[in-house]
Design a protein around this motif. Structure first.
Motif, short mmCIF file in Angstrom:
data_model
loop_
_atom_site.label_atom_id
_atom_site.label_comp_id
_atom_site.label_asym_id
_atom_site.label_seq_id
_atom_site.Cartn_x
_atom_site.Cartn_y
_atom_site.Cartn_z
N THR A 1 1.00 -1.19 0.00
CA THR A 1 -0.31 0.14 -0.09
C THR A 1 1.12 1.17 0.04
N LEU A 2 2.50 0.84 0.41
CA LEU A 2 2.30 2.43 0.57
C LEU A 2 3.55 2.66 -0.99
N PHE A 3 4.17 1.70 -1.29
CA PHE A 3 5.09 1.71 -2.55
C PHE A 3 4.47 0.83 -3.68
N PRO B 1 -1.37 10.81 3.36
CA PRO B 1 -0.71 9.30 3.87
C PRO B 1 0.64 10.26 3.46
N PHE B 2 1.43 9.49 4.38
CA PHE B 2 3.01 10.28 4.72
C PHE B 2 3.94 8.99 5.33
N ALA B 3 4.90 8.51 4.56
CA ALA B 3 5.12 7.36 5.04
C ALA B 3 6.64 6.78 5.23
N ARG B 4 7.54 6.93 6.42
CA ARG B 4 8.73 6.43 5.33
C ARG B 4 9.16 4.88 5.82
N HIS C 1 16.89 3.98 3.52
CA HIS C 1 16.07 4.72 3.68
C HIS C 1 15.17 5.33 2.46
N ALA C 2 13.86 5.42 2.82
CA ALA C 2 12.61 5.12 1.75
C ALA C 2 11.34 6.71 2.57
N VAL C 3 11.38 6.88 1.33
CA VAL C 3 9.99 7.51 2.15
C VAL C 3 8.60 7.54 0.71
N THR C 4 7.81 7.77 1.42
CA THR C 4 6.37 8.07 0.45
C THR C 4 5.30 8.34 0.56
N GLN D 1 7.23 8.70 -4.40
CA GLN D 1 8.12 8.16 -3.14
C GLN D 1 9.89 7.82 -3.89
N ALA D 2 10.39 7.79 -2.68
CA ALA D 2 11.66 8.44 -3.19
C ALA D 2 12.80 7.74 -2.25
#
Ligand SMILES: Cc1cc2nc3c(=O)[nH]c(=O)nc-3n(C[C@H](O)[C@H](O)[C@H](O)COP(=O)(O)OP(=O)(O)OC[C@H]3O[C@@H](n4cnc5c(N)ncnc54)[C@H](O)[C@@H]3O)c2cc1C
Ligand code: SF4
Ligand code: SF4
Lengths: 178, 442
Positions: free
Chosen positions: B179-181, B316-319, B326-329, B371-372
Motif C-alpha cells: 500500500t506504500l510503494f 498519507p506520509f510514511a517512511r 531510507h525511503a519515503v512515500t 516515492q523516493a
C-alpha cells in the motif's frame, strides 16, 4: 509558543555569497571541527545561476517534524528551537522528509539527525550569525519582528502555507508561475 | 464539564493535553479510560525497543506523574465496553460507570489476526501493543517468520534481525509494502532487504502455523519454513463494537464529520478508529498514521472547547527505513490512484541518479503522490508542498527557462524542484535537461 524574548534566525538569501562561513562556524561550535557535514545550517547551491541559500530549521510553530517522529525525539526547547534528542533518535529521517525545507541534517558521527539549537548555551548567540557579519545574510531577531524582517521570503514559505489546503482556500505560499 | 476519553493512546492523550493547555479558564474534568496497564507510549517506537536500538523507557510519552500533575484521571486496565448515549454514560468491563458531557472515542484499532490454524501457538507474537512487544523482546528464538510486509512487518523484521534471528518475511500480495510503494520502488527495497540477509517471499499465502504447543514451522502455498517464532503483522482493524453500542454510525471505521463529531451528539472520535477524508482528494479514507491521529485529536479538543474547528483531512506520509536503506512515500501509489481516476490519466515521472530514486505520479500535471529512495527523499517535504498547493508541473517545466534565469533566488524551493526534476545542472540549462524530463513524461 509565545515566549516573551523568543528570537529566531532570519535569512536573506539575496545577501548570501556562498562562502560557507556559517557552516564552518556551526561545525566548529558544535564539533570542534571544520566541515559542512557537521553543520546544522547548510547552503543550497544553484551554481548554474550563481545562487546560494543558507537553509536551517525554522522552528515552525506547528512543526510537522514533531508529529511524524516515531520516537518522539524531536523536541521543542524553552527557546523555541526544535532539536533532536540523540538518546531517542534512530536516524529514520522522517523529520527530514516531512520538513518543508528538508532542514534537519544527519550527524555523520552517529547517523542521527540534528538541527539548529540557536547556540543557546553561548551568551554570544548563534555562531553562524557572527560568521556572516560581513554579508548579514543571517540575522537573529526577536520573533515579533521576524515577520517584518522576513518580508517576502521565508515568512511566505513557513509551514502553515506548506500544510495541506483547507477546503476553498486559494493562495498558498509560493507559486511557480512567473 | 466532564470529558471522558476512551483510549490512552496517541490521539486520546493529545485531546487531554490540548484541553488542559488551552482550556485553562474552564473547569474541565478529564478522564482517560485505558485497556492497557501503562501510561502513554508510542506504538511507532516499539520495533526499535524490540530490536534493542533504544531502552524500554524511550517508548513512553508520559509518566504517571504527568497525569497527576495535569489532573488527568487515568483509569488503567479497565476497558470501556458500552455507551449509553441517552444517559451519557460509559460502562467499563469492571462495571464502573463514567458519566460524560463530551465523549471521545480514541481507542485505535486492534491487530488483524488472519484466520489460519495455529495462530494461538506459543511463539506466535506481535508488535502492536507494548505488552506484546515486551513478550517479543523477551522471547528467545533463532528463526522467525514475519507474516505481512507493511511498515510494521518490515520494522519487526529489522528488529529481529538485529537480535540475531534468521528472518523470513511473507507477503500475500505481489510486492512488499504494497500500500506504500509502487512495484519498481518496492522491488528495489525488497532486494535491499535480501542484501541485509532477510529472506522475502511475495505472492505467497500462509496456510497454517504448525507445531505441537509451540511453533515449529509455517506452511505456505509454496513451501514449509521451519521456525520458532512467528510475528503477525497483517494490519490493524479499527475498533467498532464499542461505538456501535451507542448507535454511532460506522463504515470501515467510525464515521465523523469535519468537526470529528460522530452522528451521536457529544460523541467525538479521532485516531486510528476513524474513517475520514483525504486532504487532497476528499475521498473517504483510513490512513492510520500518527500525525493524522494528532491533528484529529486537536480538532476534537478545539471543538470541545467551543471553537468550530474544521479538519482539513488526513494525508498519507510514511517512511520506510531499515539498516542503511531510507525511503519515503506520500500521497497516492499507482494502486491508490485507481480509486480516484483511471490509470491512463496518471503520468509517471521517474528519475534515478547518484542521489537516489524519485518517482512522482501526476494527474493533469499535478502531483498526486510520490516515492523516493536515498538522498532524493530528503526533499519529500517540498514535493508534498507542491502536491498540496496543486502546483502544475507541466506549467513549471514550460516556465523553467524563465524561472531558472530570475536574478533573485526566490523561491529557492522552485530551483530545488528544478534540480530534483533534472532541469537544473551546470550542463543542462533549459534545453538538454528539459528534453530529458519531457522524454520521461511521455
Ligand atoms: C509497530 C507500529 C509502528 C508504527 N509506526 C508508525 C510510523 O512510523 N508512523 C506513523 O505515522 N504511524 C505509525 N504507526 C501507527 C500509529 O502508531 C497510530 O496511527 C497511532 O498510534 C494512532 O493513535 P490512536 O490513539 O488512534 O491509537 P493507539 O495509539 O493505538 O491508542 C489506542 C489505545 O486505546 C486502547 N483501547 C482500545 N480499546 C479500548 C477500550 N474499549 N477501552 C479503553 N481503551 C481502549 C488501546 O489499548 C490503546 O492503548 C505504527 C503503529 C505500530 C503498531
Ligand atoms: S519542520 Fe523543519 S523547519 Fe519546521 S521545526 Fe521541523 S525541522 Fe524545523
Ligand atoms: S531521524 Fe530521529 S528525530 Fe528524525 S524522525 Fe527519525 S527518530 Fe525522529
Amino acid at each position: 509558543m509565545a515566549l516573551k524574548e523568543e528570537k529566531v534566525l532570519v535569512i536573506d538569501p539575496d545577501k548570501c555569497t556562498g562562502c560557507h562561513s556559517c557552516e564552518m562556524a556551526c561545525s566548529i561550535k558544535h564539533f570542534g571541527k571544520c566541515h559542512s557535514y557537521f553543520s546544522r545550517i547548510r547552503i543550497q547551491e544553484f551554481r548554474d545561476v550563481n545562487t546560494f541559500i543558507p537553509v536551517t530549521c525554522q522552528a515552525c510553530e506547528d512543526a510537522p517534524c514533531l508529529k511524524v517522529c516515531p520516537m518522539n525525539a524531536r523536541v521543542r526547547l524553552e527557546s523555541g528551537a526544535v532539536v533532536t534528542d540523540e538518546d531517542k533518535c534512530i536516524g529514520c529521517r522522517a523529520c527530514i522528509y516531512s520538513c518543508p525545507f528538508g532542514a534537519p541534517v544527519i550527524n555523520p558521527d552517529n547517523g542521527k539527525t540534528m538541527s539548529c539549537d540557536l547556540c543557546m548555551d553561548d551568551p554570544i548567540g548563534p555562531w553562524c550569525v557572527k560568521a556572516c557579519t560581513m554579508q548579514q545574510a543571517i540575522k537573529f531577531v526577536r520573533a515579533q519582528d521576524a515577520a517584518r524582517a522576513k518580508g517576502r521570503d521565508m515568512a511566505k514559505l513557513l509551514a502553515e502555507d506548506y500544510m495541506p489546503p483547507k477546503q476553498e482556500e486559494g493562495d498558498f505560499g509560493f507559486s511557480f508561475s512567473v | 464539564m466532564k470529558v471522558v476519553i476512551v483510549g490512552n493512546g496517541i490521539a486520546g492523550n493529545e485531546v487531554a493535553s490540548y484541553l488542559r493547555e488551552h482550556g485553562k479558564d474552564k473547569d474541565i474534568d478529564i478522564t482517560i479510560l485505558s485497556a492497557e496497564k501503562f501510561p502513554e507510549y508510542d506504538p511507532c517506537s516499539l520495533p526499535y525497543f524490540v530490536g534493542g536500538e533504544v531502552d524500554r523507557n524511550v517508548v513512553f510519552r508520559k509518566s504517571l506523574d504527568h497525569y497527576k500533575k495535569n489532573r488527568i484521571n487515568l483509569v488503567l486496565d479497565n476497558k470501556a465496553v458500552s455507551i449509553d448515549s441517552n444517559a451519557k454514560k460509559v460502562t467499563t468491563e469492571k462495571g464502573d460507570v463514567f458519566p460524560y458531557d463530551s465523549l471521545v472515542l480514541a481507542h485505535g484499532g486492534s491487530l488483524f489476526i488472519p484466520p489460519i490454524p495455529g495462530v494461538n501457538l506459543d511463539g506466535v507474537l506481535s508488535c502492536k501493543v507494548l505488552a506484546e512487544a515486551d513478550k517479543l523482546a523477551r522471547h528467545k528464538g533463532t528463526k522467525a517468520v514475519v507474516i505481512g510486509s507493511g511498515a510494521i512487518g518490515i520494522e519487526a523484521a529489522e528488529a529481529l534481525k538485529l537480535k540475531g534471528y534468521q528472518v523470513t518475511i511473507i507477503e500475500l500480495l505481489d510486492w512488499i509494502m504494497p500500500t506504500l510503494f509502487c512495484e519498481g520502488a518496492a522491488r528495489f527495497l525488497e532486494d535491499e532487504m535480501r542484501g541485509y540477509g532477510i529472506e522475502v517471499y511475495t505472492s505467497e499465502k500462509v496456510l497454517s502455523i504448525q507445531g505441537d504447543g509451540s511453533v515449529e514451522s509455517v506452511k505456505t502455498d509454496k513451501r514449509v519454513i521451519p521456525c520458532d517464532t512467528v510475528v503477525i503483522a497483517t494490519g490493524v482493524v479499527p475498533g467498532r463494537p464499542l461505538a456501535e453500542t451507542a448507535g454511532v454510525a460506522c463504515d470501515r471505521g467510525v464515521l465523523v464529520n469535519d468537526q470529528m463529531l460522530t452522528n451521536v451528539d457529544d460523541i467525538y472520535a479521532c485516531g486510528d478508529c476513524v474513517q475520514t477524508y483525504d486532504a487532497c482528494t476528499g475521498e473517504g479514507c483510513m490512513y492510520q498514521l500518527k500525525h493524522n491521529a494528532i491533528e484529529q485529536a486537536r480538532i476534537v479538543a478545539r471543538n470541545i472547547l467551543g471553537e468550530k474547528a474544521q479538519y482539513r483531512g488526513a494525508y498519507p506520509f510514511a517512511r520506510a527505513h531499515y539498516f542503511d536503506t531510507h525511503a519515503v512515500t506520500f500521497g497516492k501509489t499507482m494502486k491508490g490512484a485507481e480509486r480516484i481516476c483511471t490509470l491512463d490519466q496518471v503520468e509517471v515521472l521517474e528519475r534515478s541518479t547518484i542521489n537516489g530514486y524519485l518517482r512522482l505520479l501526476l494527474k493533469e500535471g499535478k502531483i498526486i503522490g510520490g516515492q523516493a529512495i536515498g538522498k532524493m527523499a530528503d526533499y519529500a517535504g517540498l514535493l508534498m508542498g507542491c502536491m498540496w498547493r496543486g502546483e502544475d508541473l507541466h506549467e513549471f517545466i514550460e516556465n523553467w527557462p524563465k524561472i531558472a534565469e530570475l536574478d533573485s533566488p526566490y523561491p529557492w524551493q522552485a530551483r530545488k524542484l528544478g534540480q530534483l526534476l533534472g532541469l537544473s545542472s551546470l550542463d543542462a540549462k533549459p534545453g538538454k535537461g528539459l528534453e530529458r524530463v519531457y522524454a520521461i513524461l511521455k
